[in-house]
Design a protein around this motif. Structure first.
Motif, mmCIF file in Angstrom:
data_model
loop_
_atom_site.group_PDB
_atom_site.id
_atom_site.type_symbol
_atom_site.label_atom_id
_atom_site.label_comp_id
_atom_site.label_asym_id
_atom_site.label_seq_id
_atom_site.Cartn_x
_atom_site.Cartn_y
_atom_site.Cartn_z
ATOM 1 N N PHE A 1 -0.907 6.121 -6.786
ATOM 2 C CA PHE A 1 -2.179 5.411 -6.829
ATOM 3 C C PHE A 1 -3.019 5.723 -5.599
ATOM 4 N N ASN A 2 -4.334 5.671 -5.758
ATOM 5 C CA ASN A 2 -5.277 5.687 -4.647
ATOM 6 C C ASN A 2 -5.507 4.213 -4.331
ATOM 7 N N VAL A 3 -5.002 3.724 -3.204
ATOM 8 C CA VAL A 3 -4.912 2.289 -2.934
ATOM 9 C C VAL A 3 -6.058 1.774 -2.077
ATOM 10 N N VAL A 4 -6.630 0.637 -2.517
ATOM 11 C CA VAL A 4 -7.617 -0.098 -1.720
ATOM 12 C C VAL A 4 -6.900 -1.319 -1.164
ATOM 13 N N ASN A 5 -6.757 -1.346 0.161
ATOM 14 C CA ASN A 5 -6.084 -2.446 0.847
ATOM 15 C C ASN A 5 -7.149 -3.288 1.557
ATOM 16 N N PRO A 6 -7.468 -4.478 1.023
ATOM 17 C CA PRO A 6 -8.549 -5.284 1.593
ATOM 18 C C PRO A 6 -8.304 -5.747 3.025
ATOM 19 N N ILE A 7 -7.061 -5.795 3.439
ATOM 20 C CA ILE A 7 -6.729 -6.219 4.807
ATOM 21 C C ILE A 7 -7.339 -5.272 5.836
ATOM 22 N N ASN A 8 -7.413 -3.991 5.500
ATOM 23 C CA ASN A 8 -7.913 -3.011 6.464
ATOM 24 C C ASN A 8 -9.289 -3.371 7.004
ATOM 25 N N ARG A 9 -10.184 -3.830 6.133
ATOM 26 C CA ARG A 9 -11.516 -4.226 6.597
ATOM 27 C C ARG A 9 -11.479 -5.575 7.301
ATOM 28 N N GLN B 1 0.831 -1.205 0.000
ATOM 29 C CA GLN B 1 0.000 0.000 0.000
ATOM 30 C C GLN B 1 0.870 1.261 0.000
ATOM 31 N N MET B 2 1.868 1.298 0.859
ATOM 32 C CA MET B 2 2.763 2.464 0.928
ATOM 33 C C MET B 2 3.472 2.680 -0.411
ATOM 34 N N TYR B 3 3.990 1.607 -0.974
ATOM 35 C CA TYR B 3 4.721 1.675 -2.239
ATOM 36 C C TYR B 3 3.811 2.208 -3.353
#
Length: 123
Positions: free
Chosen positions: A35-43, A27-29
């Motif tokens: 990019f506007n990043v969607v990280n599925p782990i967050n949910r 996500q950071m990279y």
């Protein structure tokens, strides 16, 4: 804001700090790349959301993205059924095969990020 990108990676039934760290580093990279990043782990690590609801919301987010980033840990092959990759292919999203080394990051950074997120949610 740049393209919206969804991170695809191998997610175990029980998410540990190592798994969370891999997604966070990706996500950071990707954010640094614009990019506007969607990280599925967050949910999925949010204890206030049922797993089934989190998965549905993540799939909804995927459908709103322009691209996907497939992490190196993702199992690919003829017999592997990955809904996220199937949807990305079916809807002609840009696919970026990942090559970020996420193994070198410390879990401490993830712990700090979790604390920061909890404070943000509480406020």
């Amino acid at each position: 804001m740049g393209k919206k990108i969804y991170i695809i990676g191998q997610i175990p039934k029980i998410i540990d700090l190592s798994c969370e760290a891999k997604f966070f580093i990706a996500q950071m990279y990707l954010t640094q790349m614009g990019f506007n990043v969607v990280n599925p782990i967050n949910r999925l690590i949010d204890n206030t959301v049922k797993n089934e609801v989190a998965v549905r919301k993540n799939i909804n987010d995927l459908m709103l993205c322009n691209a996907v980033y497939i992490m190196p840990c993702t199992k690919l092959g003829k017999n592997v059924k990955n809904l996220e990759i199937k949807l990305a292919l079916d809807f002609n999203l840009t696919i970026i095969n990942g090559s970020i080394d996420t193994s070198s990051e410390s879990s401490e950074r993830i712990k700090k990020e979790r604390i920061k997120r909890k404070k943000t949610i509480a406020n």
